[in-house]
Design a protein around this motif. Structure first.
Motif, PDB file in Angstrom:
ATOM      1  N   ARG A  65       0.830  -1.195   0.000  1.00 42.21           N
ATOM      2  CA  ARG A  65       0.000   0.000   0.000  1.00 42.21           C
ATOM      3  C   ARG A  65       0.867   1.249   0.000  1.00 42.21           C
ATOM      4  O   ARG A  65       1.893   1.302   0.692  1.00 42.21           O
ATOM      5  CB  ARG A  65      -0.905   0.024   1.239  1.00 42.21           C
ATOM      6  CG  ARG A  65      -1.860  -1.157   1.321  1.00 42.21           C
ATOM      7  CD  ARG A  65      -2.680  -1.073   2.592  1.00 42.21           C
ATOM      8  NE  ARG A  65      -3.598  -2.195   2.718  1.00 42.21           N
ATOM      9  CZ  ARG A  65      -4.387  -2.388   3.771  1.00 42.21           C
ATOM     10  NH1 ARG A  65      -4.373  -1.528   4.779  1.00 42.21           N
ATOM     11  NH2 ARG A  65      -5.189  -3.438   3.826  1.00 42.21           N
ATOM     12  N   PRO A  66       0.500   2.269  -0.762  1.00 41.58           N
ATOM     13  CA  PRO A  66       1.258   3.526  -0.720  1.00 41.58           C
ATOM     14  C   PRO A  66       1.033   4.247   0.604  1.00 41.58           C
ATOM     15  O   PRO A  66       0.020   4.051   1.280  1.00 41.58           O
ATOM     16  CB  PRO A  66       0.696   4.318  -1.899  1.00 41.58           C
ATOM     17  CG  PRO A  66      -0.681   3.761  -2.105  1.00 41.58           C
ATOM     18  CD  PRO A  66      -0.605   2.299  -1.747  1.00 41.58           C
ATOM     19  N   HIS A  67       1.984   5.071   0.968  1.00 42.78           N
ATOM     20  CA  HIS A  67       1.866   5.839   2.201  1.00 42.78           C
ATOM     21  C   HIS A  67       0.754   6.866   2.063  1.00 42.78           C
ATOM     22  O   HIS A  67       0.573   7.472   1.011  1.00 42.78           O
ATOM     23  CB  HIS A  67       3.189   6.527   2.536  1.00 42.78           C
ATOM     24  CG  HIS A  67       3.283   6.986   3.957  1.00 42.78           C
ATOM     25  ND1 HIS A  67       2.761   8.190   4.388  1.00 42.78           N
ATOM     26  CD2 HIS A  67       3.819   6.398   5.052  1.00 42.78           C
ATOM     27  CE1 HIS A  67       2.983   8.334   5.684  1.00 42.78           C
ATOM     28  NE2 HIS A  67       3.634   7.254   6.114  1.00 42.78           N
ATOM     29  N   TRP A  68       0.023   7.079   3.150  1.00 47.80           N
ATOM     30  CA  TRP A  68      -1.124   7.975   3.082  1.00 47.80           C
ATOM     31  C   TRP A  68      -0.702   9.425   2.849  1.00 47.80           C
ATOM     32  O   TRP A  68      -1.482  10.227   2.335  1.00 47.80           O
ATOM     33  CB  TRP A  68      -1.941   7.878   4.365  1.00 47.80           C
ATOM     34  CG  TRP A  68      -1.209   8.277   5.610  1.00 47.80           C
ATOM     35  CD1 TRP A  68      -0.453   7.472   6.402  1.00 47.80           C
ATOM     36  CD2 TRP A  68      -1.170   9.574   6.206  1.00 47.80           C
ATOM     37  NE1 TRP A  68       0.065   8.167   7.458  1.00 47.80           N
ATOM     38  CE2 TRP A  68      -0.360   9.469   7.369  1.00 47.80           C
ATOM     39  CE3 TRP A  68      -1.719  10.811   5.898  1.00 47.80           C
ATOM     40  CZ2 TRP A  68      -0.089  10.549   8.196  1.00 47.80           C
ATOM     41  CZ3 TRP A  68      -1.453  11.896   6.729  1.00 47.80           C
ATOM     42  CH2 TRP A  68      -0.649  11.757   7.856  1.00 47.80           C
ATOM     43  N   ARG A  69       0.552   9.767   3.190  1.00 43.92           N
ATOM     44  CA  ARG A  69       1.014  11.128   2.951  1.00 43.92           C
ATOM     45  C   ARG A  69       1.419  11.349   1.497  1.00 43.92           C
ATOM     46  O   ARG A  69       1.457  12.500   1.051  1.00 43.92           O
ATOM     47  CB  ARG A  69       2.202  11.442   3.865  1.00 43.92           C
ATOM     48  CG  ARG A  69       1.825  11.535   5.353  1.00 43.92           C
ATOM     49  CD  ARG A  69       3.034  11.863   6.192  1.00 43.92           C
ATOM     50  NE  ARG A  69       2.682  11.998   7.612  1.00 43.92           N
ATOM     51  CZ  ARG A  69       3.568  12.205   8.591  1.00 43.92           C
ATOM     52  NH1 ARG A  69       4.859  12.286   8.293  1.00 43.92           N
ATOM     53  NH2 ARG A  69       3.175  12.310   9.840  1.00 43.92           N
ATOM     54  N   ALA A  70       1.773  10.290   0.795  1.00 42.38           N
ATOM     55  CA  ALA A  70       2.174  10.403  -0.617  1.00 42.38           C
ATOM     56  C   ALA A  70       1.505   9.282  -1.403  1.00 42.38           C
ATOM     57  O   ALA A  70       2.153   8.298  -1.773  1.00 42.38           O
ATOM     58  CB  ALA A  70       3.689  10.349  -0.755  1.00 42.38           C
ATOM     59  N   PRO A  71       0.180   9.371  -1.616  1.00 39.33           N
ATOM     60  CA  PRO A  71      -0.516   8.253  -2.279  1.00 39.33           C
ATOM     61  C   PRO A  71      -0.102   8.079  -3.738  1.00 39.33           C
ATOM     62  O   PRO A  71      -0.228   6.983  -4.286  1.00 39.33           O
ATOM     63  CB  PRO A  71      -1.992   8.652  -2.157  1.00 39.33           C
ATOM     64  CG  PRO A  71      -1.978  10.144  -2.011  1.00 39.33           C
ATOM     65  CD  PRO A  71      -0.723  10.472  -1.256  1.00 39.33           C
ATOM     66  N   ASP A  72       0.403   9.151  -4.393  1.00 39.49           N
ATOM     67  CA  ASP A  72       0.790   9.047  -5.803  1.00 39.49           C
ATOM     68  C   ASP A  72       2.238   8.622  -5.996  1.00 39.49           C
ATOM     69  O   ASP A  72       2.662   8.365  -7.122  1.00 39.49           O
ATOM     70  CB  ASP A  72       0.569  10.401  -6.497  1.00 39.49           C
ATOM     71  CG  ASP A  72      -0.888  10.839  -6.446  1.00 39.49           C
ATOM     72  OD1 ASP A  72      -1.755   9.932  -6.402  1.00 39.49           O
ATOM     73  OD2 ASP A  72      -1.155  12.054  -6.435  1.00 39.49           O
ATOM     74  N   LYS A  73       2.991   8.554  -4.914  1.00 37.30           N
ATOM     75  CA  LYS A  73       4.399   8.178  -5.019  1.00 37.30           C
ATOM     76  C   LYS A  73       4.523   6.672  -5.204  1.00 37.30           C
ATOM     77  O   LYS A  73       3.896   5.903  -4.467  1.00 37.30           O
ATOM     78  CB  LYS A  73       5.156   8.618  -3.769  1.00 37.30           C
ATOM     79  CG  LYS A  73       6.650   8.367  -3.838  1.00 37.30           C
ATOM     80  CD  LYS A  73       7.328   8.854  -2.562  1.00 37.30           C
ATOM     81  CE  LYS A  73       8.827   8.602  -2.611  1.00 37.30           C
ATOM     82  NZ  LYS A  73       9.501   9.078  -1.373  1.00 37.30           N
ATOM     83  N   PRO A  74       5.313   6.203  -6.175  1.00 38.24           N
ATOM     84  CA  PRO A  74       5.451   4.749  -6.372  1.00 38.24           C
ATOM     85  C   PRO A  74       6.135   4.096  -5.179  1.00 38.24           C
ATOM     86  O   PRO A  74       7.058   4.659  -4.571  1.00 38.24           O
ATOM     87  CB  PRO A  74       6.302   4.646  -7.636  1.00 38.24           C
ATOM     88  CG  PRO A  74       7.017   5.950  -7.721  1.00 38.24           C
ATOM     89  CD  PRO A  74       6.088   6.977  -7.160  1.00 38.24           C
TER      90      PRO A  74
END
Length: 372
Positions: A65-74
């Motif tokens: 799962r991506p981090h909630w602070r950077a959801p668009d970061k791979p």
């Protein structure tokens, strides 16, 4: 899912806590996602589908799962190595054997419930293993194990809980940044309480005069007083003086609060983040539950502490669960063997018996000795 909702109602009626219901829900979610992928209804699942699911969960990777602070970061998966300080391997990319076994148990009980209610398939897709000859090759010195388990339940290796060595614990304790954190860690390592049990203590649950703290047990939900070390109450008093007048101090108010304003009751995730920060300074990856293991190991290794008392402190339903803490660690075994070799190298006393209050001439007559 209506089928899952009815099952959760049954769990709630049976007195299962919210944490148990959540873990059961995660196991059911993995199964339903698999069924949705293969386009099979849950009532139409067969043993073949259950077998394929068991194969997939053993070789498949966990979702990242991506981090909630950077959801668009791979998301970049870094290689994970064994920690040099603790010797513990961090969580891997695949499901652990304990997670797979728990998932099989949940799904088998889920279908067993719907079979009894008449709302599921005619046959449980997660059957029990084939019956063997009762107690075949059983050692009479060992306890009787359950004869049948799940057919697709993997065998789990016997795990020895890791405890924090004293010198490492002292370094870790020195890196805690506040009196509240020191009080929490001191209580965890002296009472053996679970992390959530200690965080749920009320203001009236701390009794410094008797050195007792009252927790609500995870499984039975019973209130139990646990003895704690004197230094834990010293750190608690320093912490209470720090937040005096800032946090509610009623008998039914929480004992633990955040340090940042506005003050809020301390949650498990916030306490875990505090411990992770202390670990980062030491370069270790100890967990909050390792503090409970450390307390259990210290109590079980004390020759003056009966194992049944240790069982009561830890809140174990079975004594066999407590007995795993009597297994020595490799470091303790090495120290004992080195001490053994040291004793072997020491000069041995003379084999001739020393006279114990007898006259020398009487012993000479008795043993036929002659003066040369």
């Amino acid at each position: 899912m209506a089928a899952a909702a009815v099952y959760f109602v049954e769990l709630q009626a049976a007195g299962r806590p919210a944490t148990t219901q959540r873990s059961y829900g995660m196991a059911l979610l993995r199964w339903f996602r698999f069924l949705w992928a293969v386009e099979v209804a849950w009532r139409e699942a067969t043993r073949i589908g259950a077998r394929d699911f068991s194969r997939w969960i053993q070789i498949g990777a966990k979702p990242v799962r991506p981090h909630w602070r950077a959801p668009d970061k791979p998301v970049v998966v870094k290689p994970k190595r064994v920690n040099a300080v603790t010797g513990k391997r961090p969580p891997g990319e695949k499901y652990a054997l304990s997670t797979i076994a728990h998932c099989e148990t949940v799904l088998r009980s889920f279908y067993a419930f719907h079979l009894d209610a008449g709302t599921g398939p005619l046959v449980n897709p997660f059957p029990l293993a084939r019956a063997k000859r009762a107690h075949a090759h059983h050692n009479p010195m060992d306890r009787f194990e359950p004869q049948r388990a799940g057919l697709y339940r993997p065998r789990q290796p016997k795990r020895i809980p890791r405890q924090i060595p004293d010198e490492v614990f002292n370094d870790l304790f020195a890196r805690l940044s506040s009196d509240r954190d020191r009080a929490l860690v001191a209580f965890w390592v002296s009472t053996g309480a679970r992390a959530a049990e200690l965080l749920g203590v009320l203001r009236s649950g701390a009794d410094p005069g008797q050195q007792l703290i009252t927790v609500v047990r995870k499984g039975s939900r019973a209130m139990q007083q646990l003895p704690a070390s004197p230094d834990a109450f010293v750190w608690l008093r320093l912490y209470q003086q720090q937040i005096h007048g800032l946090a509610p101090a009623g008998p039914d108010d929480p004992l633990w609060w955040t340090l940042r304003k506005p003050l809020r009751p301390l949650t498990y995730h916030a306490a875990r983040a505090m411990f992770v920060r202390a670990n980062a300074l030491l370069g270790s990856n100890w967990s909050l539950h390792d503090l409970r293991h450390t307390a259990a190991y210290r109590l079980a290794r004390d020759p003056g502490m009966p194992i049944t008392d240790v069982q009561w402190v830890l809140g174990h339903a079975s004594l066999t669960t407590t007995q795993i803490y009597t297994t020595p660690t490799p470091a303790d075994v090495i120290d004992a063997v080195v001490a053994h070799h040291r004793r072997r190298a020491e000069p041995r006393p003379s084999a001739e018996p020393e006279p114990l209050g007898y006259r020398k001439e009487s012993l000479d007559v008795l043993f036929g000795r002659r003066d040369s």
